[in-house]
Design an enzyme around this catalytic site. Structure first.
Site, PDB file in Angstrom:
ATOM      1  CG  HIS A  17      48.664  49.066  29.069  1.00 28.80           C
ATOM      2  ND1 HIS A  17      48.368  49.559  30.312  1.00 28.80           N
ATOM      3  CD2 HIS A  17      47.546  49.264  28.312  1.00 28.80           C
ATOM      4  CE1 HIS A  17      47.130  50.051  30.309  1.00 28.80           C
ATOM      5  NE2 HIS A  17      46.610  49.877  29.121  1.00 28.80           N
ATOM      6  CE  LYS A  41      39.027  57.831  31.465  1.00 33.71           C
ATOM      7  NZ  LYS A  41      39.399  56.915  30.391  1.00 33.71           N
ATOM      8  NE  ARG A  88      41.261  44.703  29.113  1.00 35.40           N
ATOM      9  CZ  ARG A  88      41.052  45.808  29.814  1.00 35.40           C
ATOM     10  NH1 ARG A  88      41.717  46.011  30.922  1.00 35.40           N
ATOM     11  NH2 ARG A  88      40.181  46.711  29.416  1.00 35.40           N
ATOM     12  CB  SER A 125      44.639  51.330  34.157  1.00 33.31           C
ATOM     13  OG  SER A 125      45.575  51.067  33.151  1.00 33.31           O
TER      14      SER A 125
HETATM   15  O1  PNS Z   1      43.281  53.242  27.309  1.00 31.41           O
HETATM   16  P1  PNS Z   1      41.938  53.685  26.810  1.00 31.41           P
HETATM   17  O2  PNS Z   1      41.227  54.519  27.839  1.00 31.41           O
HETATM   18  O3  PNS Z   1      41.105  52.530  26.319  1.00 31.41           O
HETATM   19  O4  PNS Z   1      42.224  54.632  25.536  1.00 31.41           O
HETATM   20  C1  PNS Z   1      41.157  55.138  24.776  1.00 31.41           C
HETATM   21  C2  PNS Z   1      41.646  56.145  23.714  1.00 31.41           C
HETATM   22  C3  PNS Z   1      42.439  57.248  24.351  1.00 31.41           C
HETATM   23  C4  PNS Z   1      42.502  55.435  22.696  1.00 31.41           C
HETATM   24  C5  PNS Z   1      40.348  56.691  23.055  1.00 31.41           C
HETATM   25  O5  PNS Z   1      39.521  57.218  24.039  1.00 31.41           O
HETATM   26  C6  PNS Z   1      40.608  57.746  21.988  1.00 31.41           C
HETATM   27  O6  PNS Z   1      41.042  57.440  20.899  1.00 31.41           O
HETATM   28  N1  PNS Z   1      40.325  59.002  22.324  1.00 31.41           N
HETATM   29  C7  PNS Z   1      40.497  60.113  21.402  1.00 31.41           C
HETATM   30  C8  PNS Z   1      39.168  60.787  21.067  1.00 31.41           C
HETATM   31  C9  PNS Z   1      38.634  60.375  19.706  1.00 31.41           C
HETATM   32  O7  PNS Z   1      39.344  60.320  18.730  1.00 31.41           O
HETATM   33  N2  PNS Z   1      37.299  60.090  19.661  1.00 31.41           N
HETATM   34  C10 PNS Z   1      36.576  59.808  18.444  1.00 31.41           C
HETATM   35  C11 PNS Z   1      36.898  58.506  17.764  1.00 31.41           C
HETATM   36  S1  PNS Z   1      36.128  57.136  18.457  1.00 31.41           S
END
Ligand code: PNS
Length: 155
Positions: A17, A41, A88, A125
């Site tokens: 990150h 979560k 990745r 993570s």
């Molecule tokens: O670090 P991560 O877990 O890959 O992050 C994922 C994240 C938080 C960026 C993603 O889950 C997100 O954008 N969540 C918000 C919910 C949302 O907008 N969902 C609909 C669009 S796909």
């Protein structure tokens, strides 16, 4: 002024990150790093703890925020022009591309993908937490502040 937003769970932030965020800082005028606070979560660190770690790592080079709900709404609220996500693996691509397409469908929001450096491509993570729980070395995986926080949290 072009603003990039780097959203994620950051539970906890890893060297992968940090590398992506530093490369975004070098290329955009304003960088917002947004920690998702999703009560559904179970996270190891609270959103405040994750924000504090990101602030300590990147200092004033970034703004750090928390969001709940739809990313596209948050992006509009902070006035970001583009979302930047690190990639990745091909699995990351499949997942991230689907989210990027959905976000574009919802508001036209643009997503840029930044490949992680090869030396960080195995770091997640989840694996960091597993290794930390089992007493493995954190060397090369996370910044010092995160290593310290993991020790405090898990002992
Ligand atoms: O670090 P991560 O877990 O890959 O992050 C994922 C994240 C938080 C960026 C993603 O889950 C997100 O954008 N969540 C918000 C919910 C949302 O907008 N969902 C609909 C669009 S796909």
């Amino acid at each position: 002024m072009t603003t990039a937003i780097c959203p994620g769970s950051f539970d906890p932030p890893t060297n992968g990150h940090v590398d992506v965020i530093n490369r975004v800082i070098a290329r955009f005028d304003r960088v917002v790093v947004s920690v998702i606070d999703n009560p559904a979560k179970k996270a190891l660190f609270t959103a405040d703890e994750r924000r504090a770690m990101l602030r300590e790592i990147h200092g004033d080079s970034i703004e750090v925020t928390t969001f709940t709900g739809l990313l596209v709404d948050h992006v509009e609220a902070v006035g970001a022009d583009v979302v930047v996500k690190g990639l990745r693996t091909i699995d990351d691509y499949e997942y991230e591309n689907q989210m990027a397409q959905m976000n574009r469908h919802l508001t036209g929001m643009e997503t840029l993908f930044m490949p992680t450096k090869p030396e960080f491509s195995f770091i997640s993570s989840s694996l960091v937490k597993e290794v930390a729980r089992l007493g493995g070395s954190m060397s090369g995986l996370v910044p010092d502040v995160v290593e310290k926080a993991l020790k405090e949290k898990l002992t």
